[in-house]
Design a protein around this motif. Structure first.
Motif, short mmCIF file in Angstrom:
data_model
loop_
_atom_site.label_atom_id
_atom_site.label_comp_id
_atom_site.label_asym_id
_atom_site.label_seq_id
_atom_site.Cartn_x
_atom_site.Cartn_y
_atom_site.Cartn_z
N ASP A 26 0.83 -1.20 0.00
CA ASP A 26 0.00 0.00 0.00
C ASP A 26 0.87 1.26 0.00
OD1 ASP A 26 -2.21 -1.62 0.07
OD2 ASP A 26 -2.63 -1.31 2.20
N ALA A 27 1.96 1.23 0.76
CA ALA A 27 2.83 2.40 0.84
C ALA A 27 3.53 2.66 -0.48
CB ALA A 27 3.86 2.22 1.96
N VAL A 28 3.89 1.59 -1.20
CA VAL A 28 4.50 1.76 -2.53
C VAL A 28 3.48 2.39 -3.48
CG1 VAL A 28 5.42 0.55 -4.54
CG2 VAL A 28 6.15 -0.13 -2.24
N THR A 29 2.26 1.85 -3.48
CA THR A 29 1.23 2.35 -4.39
C THR A 29 0.89 3.81 -4.11
OG1 THR A 29 0.27 0.13 -4.58
CG2 THR A 29 -1.13 1.99 -5.20
N ALA A 30 0.78 4.14 -2.82
CA ALA A 30 0.38 5.50 -2.43
C ALA A 30 1.53 6.49 -2.48
CB ALA A 30 -0.21 5.47 -1.03
N LYS A 31 2.76 6.00 -2.66
CA LYS A 31 3.96 6.86 -2.67
C LYS A 31 4.02 7.72 -1.41
CE LYS A 31 3.96 7.00 -7.72
NZ LYS A 31 3.91 7.85 -8.94
N ARG A 32 3.80 7.09 -0.24
CA ARG A 32 3.73 7.81 1.02
C ARG A 32 5.10 8.19 1.57
NH1 ARG A 32 0.31 4.70 5.33
NH2 ARG A 32 0.89 6.58 6.50
N PHE A 33 6.12 7.41 1.21
CA PHE A 33 7.44 7.61 1.81
C PHE A 33 8.53 7.55 0.75
CE2 PHE A 33 4.73 5.20 4.78
CZ PHE A 33 4.62 6.14 5.81
N VAL A 41 8.28 -10.77 2.38
CA VAL A 41 8.31 -9.36 1.99
C VAL A 41 9.15 -9.10 0.74
CG1 VAL A 41 7.94 -8.57 4.35
CG2 VAL A 41 10.28 -8.79 3.48
N VAL A 42 9.83 -10.12 0.22
CA VAL A 42 10.74 -9.90 -0.90
C VAL A 42 10.06 -9.23 -2.09
CG1 VAL A 42 12.11 -11.07 -2.68
CG2 VAL A 42 12.47 -11.62 -0.28
N PRO A 43 8.91 -9.71 -2.57
CA PRO A 43 8.28 -9.04 -3.72
C PRO A 43 7.94 -7.58 -3.46
CG PRO A 43 7.33 -11.22 -3.40
CD PRO A 43 8.15 -10.93 -2.18
N ALA A 44 7.40 -7.28 -2.27
CA ALA A 44 7.03 -5.91 -1.95
C ALA A 44 8.28 -5.02 -1.85
CB ALA A 44 6.25 -5.86 -0.64
N ILE A 45 9.36 -5.55 -1.29
CA ILE A 45 10.60 -4.78 -1.20
C ILE A 45 11.15 -4.51 -2.60
CG2 ILE A 45 13.00 -4.84 -0.41
CD1 ILE A 45 11.04 -4.39 1.84
N GLY A 46 11.07 -5.51 -3.47
CA GLY A 46 11.50 -5.32 -4.85
C GLY A 46 10.70 -4.24 -5.55
N SER A 47 9.39 -4.22 -5.31
CA SER A 47 8.54 -3.19 -5.92
C SER A 47 8.91 -1.81 -5.41
CB SER A 47 7.07 -3.49 -5.61
OG SER A 47 6.66 -4.70 -6.20
#
Length: 347
Positions: A102-109, A122-128
């Motif tokens: 969600d944080a990647v999609t929302a560009k929150r950080f 968490v590997v796929p999400a970290i890669g994204s």
């Protein structure tokens, strides 16, 4: 971690995790007598790119270890023109994955600091996140399936971790030193490992036991699950003493050791703890425990924030960073080694 479950991943993954609630008094000064983490950073981040936002994906807000880590992250961020937010997965691996996505999609950080509940999940999400241009600092536990390296297992990330196999070897070496201090031969050692179901705990245990078995005069007489609470430590110690009443040294997570010590009161047993709380340091400095594998938890949070912010602002930062290098000479925490520290969080 490589395990695929959600019920206990964060609690069991890290032997330094404190089982207690958030300590609201982690403080803004360095409890070990030096400057505060923000002041002790070698170089402040540059100002290019304006204010940055750090997302801290910690194990749980209700965990004093994570709370102390975040205190360091937040303090460094505030001192260097950034903000920090704790995203609480409450030890739930899949909840943490969703938070990252969600944080990647929302560009929150612009910066992620991640304490992975499940390093493989968490590997796929970290890669994204890396592909989206987010600076990712892997903090304390590995992201990936290897537990014998500090090197990044996802390209583009920065690590600041405690290698589980090196942790295990350190615990074994402290127990060997304990045996030598009393010239015991043979020296009977009991190892209270974390949770047998977890690959990270297994890697740590195998490294510790291999170290012990290679030492002349040292006998591993007990090896059983000690967990990460005083209650689990008490139960394990009862089992140890029933079968091995002459045990000389006990190794375990600091919380388990507190429970074990209560059960074995009056017995001449030396304790080696895997933990860095103020209570652990006090026990070693008082001579109740022989030693502890120590890490400056809040300072490591500040260091993770420094690495992330400086990279996000365009500086070249080393990809591989060892937690034990942040305060050299203290990880093998005997009484002398911990003479100048007091711990940075409460159990």
């Amino acid at each position: 971690m490589a395990a695929r479950w959600t019920a206990l991943p964060g609690l069991a993954a890290v032997s330094l995790l404190a089982a207690g609630c958030v300590n609201p008094n982690t403080g803004t000064s360095n409890a070990d007598g030096g400057p505060s983490p923000s002041a002790s950073a070698a170089t402040s981040p540059g100002t290019s790119g304006g204010a940055k936002r750090i997302g801290f994906f910690g194990f749980a807000k209700a965990n004093s270890f994570s709370a102390a880590t975040f205190a360091g992250v937040e303090e460094y961020a505030k001192a260097n023109g950034a903000t920090a937010e704790f995203l609480d997965s409450n030890f739930d691996a899949q909840a943490q994955v969703r938070q990252l996505q969600d944080a990647v999609t929302a560009k929150r950080f612009e910066v992620f600091v991640v304490q992975a509940n499940d390093g493989a999940a968490v590997v796929p999400a970290i890669g994204s996140a890396v592909q989206a241009g987010i600076t990712v600092v892997v903090q304390f536990t590995p992201v990936g399936t290897r537990y014998d390296t500090a090197d990044p297992q996802v390209d583009g990330t920065i690590t600041l971790i405690d290698v589980p196999t090196l942790n295990g070897e350190g615990l074994g070496e402290l127990a060997i030193q304990a045996c030598a201090s009393k010239k015991l031969d043979p020296c009977e050692v009991g190892y209270l490992e974390g949770l047998k179901a977890l690959p990270l705990d297994n890697a740590r245990t195998q490294a510790a036991v291999a170290k012990l078995k290679a030492a002349p005069g040292v006998e591993v007489k007990a090896q059983l699950e000690g967990g990460y609470t005083q209650e689990s430590g008490r139960k394990a110690m009862q089992d140890v003493l029933q079968k091995n009443p002459g045990i000389d040294v006990i190794i375990g997570a600091s919380q388990a050791i507190l429970g074990a010590e209560a059960v074995a009161k009056g017995k001449d047993i030396m304790y080696v703890a895997n933990g860095a709380s103020r209570q652990t340091v006090q026990a070693v400095r008082e001579g109740r425990w022989f030693g502890a594998y120590y890490l400056p938890v809040k300072t490591l949070g500040a260091k993770a924030a420094e690495l992330g912010l400086r990279k996000a602002r365009g500086e070249q930062m080393p990809a591989t960073n060892l937690a034990t290098d942040v305060r050299p000479g203290t990880s093998m925490g005997t009484k002398d080694a911990l003479a100048q520290v007091s711990g940075e969080y409460d159990e």
